[in-house]
Scaffold this motif. Structure first.
Motif, PDB file in Angstrom:
ATOM      1  N   ALA A   1      -9.978   6.278   7.526  1.00 21.88           N
ATOM      2  CA  ALA A   1      -9.026   5.803   8.542  1.00 21.88           C
ATOM      3  C   ALA A   1      -7.977   4.842   7.993  1.00 21.88           C
ATOM      4  O   ALA A   1      -8.212   4.117   7.034  1.00 21.88           O
ATOM      5  N   ARG A   2      -6.818   4.896   8.637  1.00 22.59           N
ATOM      6  CA  ARG A   2      -5.744   3.931   8.416  1.00 22.59           C
ATOM      7  C   ARG A   2      -5.302   3.817   6.956  1.00 22.59           C
ATOM      8  O   ARG A   2      -5.133   2.726   6.410  1.00 22.59           O
ATOM      9  N   LEU A   3      -5.132   4.950   6.312  1.00 24.09           N
ATOM     10  CA  LEU A   3      -4.631   4.935   4.943  1.00 24.09           C
ATOM     11  C   LEU A   3      -3.175   4.475   4.924  1.00 24.09           C
ATOM     12  O   LEU A   3      -2.348   4.973   5.667  1.00 24.09           O
ATOM     13  N   LYS A   4      -2.886   3.533   4.071  1.00 21.95           N
ATOM     14  CA  LYS A   4      -1.504   3.044   3.960  1.00 21.95           C
ATOM     15  C   LYS A   4      -0.707   3.860   2.961  1.00 21.95           C
ATOM     16  O   LYS A   4       0.496   4.042   3.104  1.00 21.95           O
ATOM     17  N   ARG A   5      -1.393   4.340   1.906  1.00 23.34           N
ATOM     18  CA  ARG A   5      -0.718   5.119   0.875  1.00 23.34           C
ATOM     19  C   ARG A   5      -1.620   6.254   0.421  1.00 23.34           C
ATOM     20  O   ARG A   5      -2.813   6.058   0.223  1.00 23.34           O
ATOM     21  N   MET A   6      -1.026   7.403   0.236  1.00 21.28           N
ATOM     22  CA  MET A   6      -1.737   8.575  -0.252  1.00 21.28           C
ATOM     23  C   MET A   6      -0.986   9.134  -1.440  1.00 21.28           C
ATOM     24  O   MET A   6       0.230   9.311  -1.387  1.00 21.28           O
ATOM     25  N   VAL A   7      -1.710   9.391  -2.532  1.00 17.57           N
ATOM     26  CA  VAL A   7      -1.097   9.936  -3.740  1.00 17.57           C
ATOM     27  C   VAL A   7      -1.802  11.240  -4.089  1.00 17.57           C
ATOM     28  O   VAL A   7      -2.995  11.248  -4.376  1.00 17.57           O
ATOM     29  N   PHE A   8      -1.064  12.330  -4.055  1.00 22.65           N
ATOM     30  CA  PHE A   8      -1.605  13.648  -4.378  1.00 22.65           C
ATOM     31  C   PHE A   8      -1.078  14.056  -5.753  1.00 22.65           C
ATOM     32  O   PHE A   8       0.125  14.209  -5.937  1.00 22.65           O
ATOM     33  N   VAL A   9      -1.981  14.208  -6.725  1.00 25.94           N
ATOM     34  CA  VAL A   9      -1.557  14.595  -8.062  1.00 25.94           C
ATOM     35  C   VAL A   9      -1.358  16.105  -8.101  1.00 25.94           C
ATOM     36  O   VAL A   9      -2.254  16.874  -7.773  1.00 25.94           O
ATOM     37  N   SER A  10      -0.181  16.527  -8.498  1.00 23.27           N
ATOM     38  CA  SER A  10       0.173  17.930  -8.524  1.00 23.27           C
ATOM     39  C   SER A  10       0.505  18.344  -9.950  1.00 23.27           C
ATOM     40  O   SER A  10      -0.025  17.779 -10.906  1.00 23.27           O
ATOM     41  N   SER A  11       1.379  19.292 -10.113  1.00 30.21           N
ATOM     42  CA  SER A  11       1.772  19.782 -11.421  1.00 30.21           C
ATOM     43  C   SER A  11       3.034  20.614 -11.277  1.00 30.21           C
ATOM     44  O   SER A  11       3.273  21.220 -10.230  1.00 30.21           O
ATOM     45  N   ASP A  12       3.818  20.664 -12.339  1.00 26.43           N
ATOM     46  CA  ASP A  12       5.014  21.505 -12.315  1.00 26.43           C
ATOM     47  C   ASP A  12       4.641  22.978 -12.208  1.00 26.43           C
ATOM     48  O   ASP A  12       5.471  23.815 -11.841  1.00 26.43           O
ATOM     49  N   MET A  13       3.383  23.299 -12.500  1.00 25.45           N
ATOM     50  CA  MET A  13       2.919  24.687 -12.374  1.00 25.45           C
ATOM     51  C   MET A  13       3.003  25.170 -10.927  1.00 25.45           C
ATOM     52  O   MET A  13       2.950  26.375 -10.670  1.00 25.45           O
ATOM     53  N   HIS A  14       3.137  24.243  -9.984  1.00 25.64           N
ATOM     54  CA  HIS A  14       3.209  24.668  -8.586  1.00 25.64           C
ATOM     55  C   HIS A  14       4.455  25.516  -8.325  1.00 25.64           C
ATOM     56  O   HIS A  14       4.508  26.274  -7.360  1.00 25.64           O
TER      57      HIS A  14
ATOM     58  N   PRO B   1       3.836   8.780   9.886  1.00 23.55           N
ATOM     59  CA  PRO B   1       4.998   8.037   9.390  1.00 23.55           C
ATOM     60  C   PRO B   1       4.705   6.574   9.092  1.00 23.55           C
ATOM     61  O   PRO B   1       5.474   5.927   8.367  1.00 23.55           O
ATOM     62  N   GLU B   2       3.602   6.039   9.618  1.00 18.11           N
ATOM     63  CA  GLU B   2       3.277   4.638   9.354  1.00 18.11           C
ATOM     64  C   GLU B   2       2.727   4.436   7.942  1.00 18.11           C
ATOM     65  O   GLU B   2       2.645   3.309   7.449  1.00 18.11           O
ATOM     66  N   GLY B   3       2.322   5.527   7.287  1.00 18.49           N
ATOM     67  CA  GLY B   3       1.827   5.445   5.915  1.00 18.49           C
ATOM     68  C   GLY B   3       2.821   6.068   4.948  1.00 18.49           C
ATOM     69  O   GLY B   3       3.874   6.546   5.347  1.00 18.49           O
ATOM     70  N   LYS B   4       2.498   6.030   3.664  1.00 20.04           N
ATOM     71  CA  LYS B   4       3.325   6.647   2.643  1.00 20.04           C
ATOM     72  C   LYS B   4       2.496   7.716   1.942  1.00 20.04           C
ATOM     73  O   LYS B   4       1.420   7.424   1.417  1.00 20.04           O
ATOM     74  N   SER B   5       2.991   8.934   1.944  1.00 18.94           N
ATOM     75  CA  SER B   5       2.278  10.051   1.340  1.00 18.94           C
ATOM     76  C   SER B   5       3.205  10.781   0.378  1.00 18.94           C
ATOM     77  O   SER B   5       4.231  11.328   0.786  1.00 18.94           O
ATOM     78  N   ASN B   6       2.846  10.766  -0.901  1.00 18.18           N
ATOM     79  CA  ASN B   6       3.690  11.385  -1.920  1.00 18.18           C
ATOM     80  C   ASN B   6       2.847  12.165  -2.925  1.00 18.18           C
ATOM     81  O   ASN B   6       1.629  11.978  -3.013  1.00 18.18           O
ATOM     82  N   SER B   7       3.504  13.026  -3.673  1.00 16.99           N
ATOM     83  CA  SER B   7       2.833  13.784  -4.730  1.00 16.99           C
ATOM     84  C   SER B   7       3.540  13.514  -6.051  1.00 16.99           C
ATOM     85  O   SER B   7       4.706  13.116  -6.075  1.00 16.99           O
ATOM     86  N   LEU B   8       2.812  13.737  -7.144  1.00 20.22           N
ATOM     87  CA  LEU B   8       3.417  13.505  -8.453  1.00 20.22           C
ATOM     88  C   LEU B   8       2.935  14.524  -9.469  1.00 20.22           C
ATOM     89  O   LEU B   8       1.816  15.024  -9.392  1.00 20.22           O
ATOM     90  N   ASP B   9       3.816  14.821 -10.404  1.00 25.20           N
ATOM     91  CA  ASP B   9       3.491  15.644 -11.562  1.00 25.20           C
ATOM     92  C   ASP B   9       3.345  14.700 -12.744  1.00 25.20           C
ATOM     93  O   ASP B   9       4.328  14.082 -13.168  1.00 25.20           O
ATOM     94  N   PRO B  10       2.131  14.521 -13.287  1.00 29.56           N
ATOM     95  CA  PRO B  10       1.961  13.602 -14.405  1.00 29.56           C
ATOM     96  C   PRO B  10       2.507  14.150 -15.715  1.00 29.56           C
ATOM     97  O   PRO B  10       2.609  13.418 -16.707  1.00 29.56           O
ATOM     98  N   GLY B  11       2.844  15.453 -15.717  1.00 34.49           N
ATOM     99  CA  GLY B  11       3.277  16.081 -16.956  1.00 34.49           C
ATOM    100  C   GLY B  11       2.085  16.560 -17.770  1.00 34.49           C
ATOM    101  O   GLY B  11       0.923  16.404 -17.383  1.00 34.49           O
ATOM    102  N   TRP B  12       2.378  17.166 -18.911  1.00 39.13           N
ATOM    103  CA  TRP B  12       1.321  17.674 -19.793  1.00 39.13           C
ATOM    104  C   TRP B  12       0.857  16.538 -20.691  1.00 39.13           C
ATOM    105  O   TRP B  12       1.418  16.281 -21.743  1.00 39.13           O
TER     106      TRP B  12
END
Length: 255
Positions: free
Chosen positions: A105-118, A168-179
């Motif tokens: 509950a009540r997550l302020k920030r969410m970070v989803f690790v992705s990849s350029d392969m997407h 919208p009250e939280g921040k949710s983003n994804s990132l590509d860490p690279g190889w």
């Protein structure tokens, strides 16, 4: 300072990020698949608050992990049904982040690790849990490109954007860490580990201007990347993905 839960933090990028966040004064909760991996996680990041164990390939264990209230990643995994009747890759890389995000509950920030392969993933969302194709139609590389967890290429970008819009009250983003040179990336990886860690830490802390945005796909650096166009489709991509996850897990979609 923040309290931060990092899935798949017994080694690799997750462990390095955990160590960095602890050094910066945050309270970090680690995650490992089993007690043996939990011991590895604790040794690598002794300053963490605690380590929780749970197999993200199991819906039941993932829900239990969230009940404890406190980025795992599979690549090239062979097909072998979990107790829920789907490949581990689909369970860990798609359903687990959905379940955890809904239940903690009540997550302020969410970070989803992705990849350029997407970028080469199939944006149609047809049979993303491999129930129709089964073992004969299973291709671990294609499955990875389409799926992937707290760390997912195509579907994780979609989930990040969907949660950003729903909450919208939280921040949710994804990132590509690279190889980068992790166990998955291998020793020959040419990516900049420090750039990947810095981007991850920035999004987890949420203090810099870039981290005040939501629904963004980041490249290492950090710089805003251009995600596959299908990830911005709210109705036939984001909402459909949420519904697929809700139907299979029995977890109510986020408001």
């Amino acid at each position: 300072m923040a309290r931060i839960f990092i899935t798949g933090s017994s080694d690799g990028l997750g462990s390095i990020v955990a160590q960095r966040l602890v050094a910066r004064g945050h309270s970090v909760v680690l995650h490992a698949r089993n007690p043996v991996r939990a011991e590895d996680a604790t040794k690598a990041c002794s300053g963490a608050e605690t380590v929780l164990t749970g197999d993200l390939s199991s819906i039941e264990e993932t829900k239990k992990l969230a009940d404890d209230d406190y980025s795992a990643l599979l690549f090239g995994a062979p097909y072998s049904d979990t107790a829920d009747g789907i490949p581990p890759l689909a369970a860990v890389n798609t359903l687990a982040p959905y379940i955890l995000t809904c239940l903690i509950a009540r997550l302020k920030r969410m970070v989803f690790v992705s990849s350029d392969m997407h970028q080469s993933g199939d944006g149609s969302l047809e049979d993303i849990l491999w129930q129709q194709r089964g073992e004969k139609g299973y291709d671990p590389i294609k499955a990875y490109r389409a799926s992937k967890v707290y760390d997912t290429p195509l579907l994780n970008v979609m989930l990040a954007k969907a949660f950003a819009r729903r909450w919208p009250e939280g921040k949710s983003n994804s990132l590509d860490p690279g190889w980068v040179p992790t166990k998955m990336g291998g020793t020959n990886a040419s990516g900049d580990m420090e750039a990947a860690v810095a981007t991850y830490v920035m999004l987890a802390e949420g203090e810099e201007d870039n981290a005040q945005r939501s629904g963004i796909y980041y490249n290492p650096g950090p710089t805003e990347g251009r995600a596959q166009a299908s990830t911005d489709d709210e109705k036939t991509a984001q909402e459909r993905l949420l519904q697929i996850c809700a139907d299979f897990t029995g977890m109510k979609q986020p408001i």
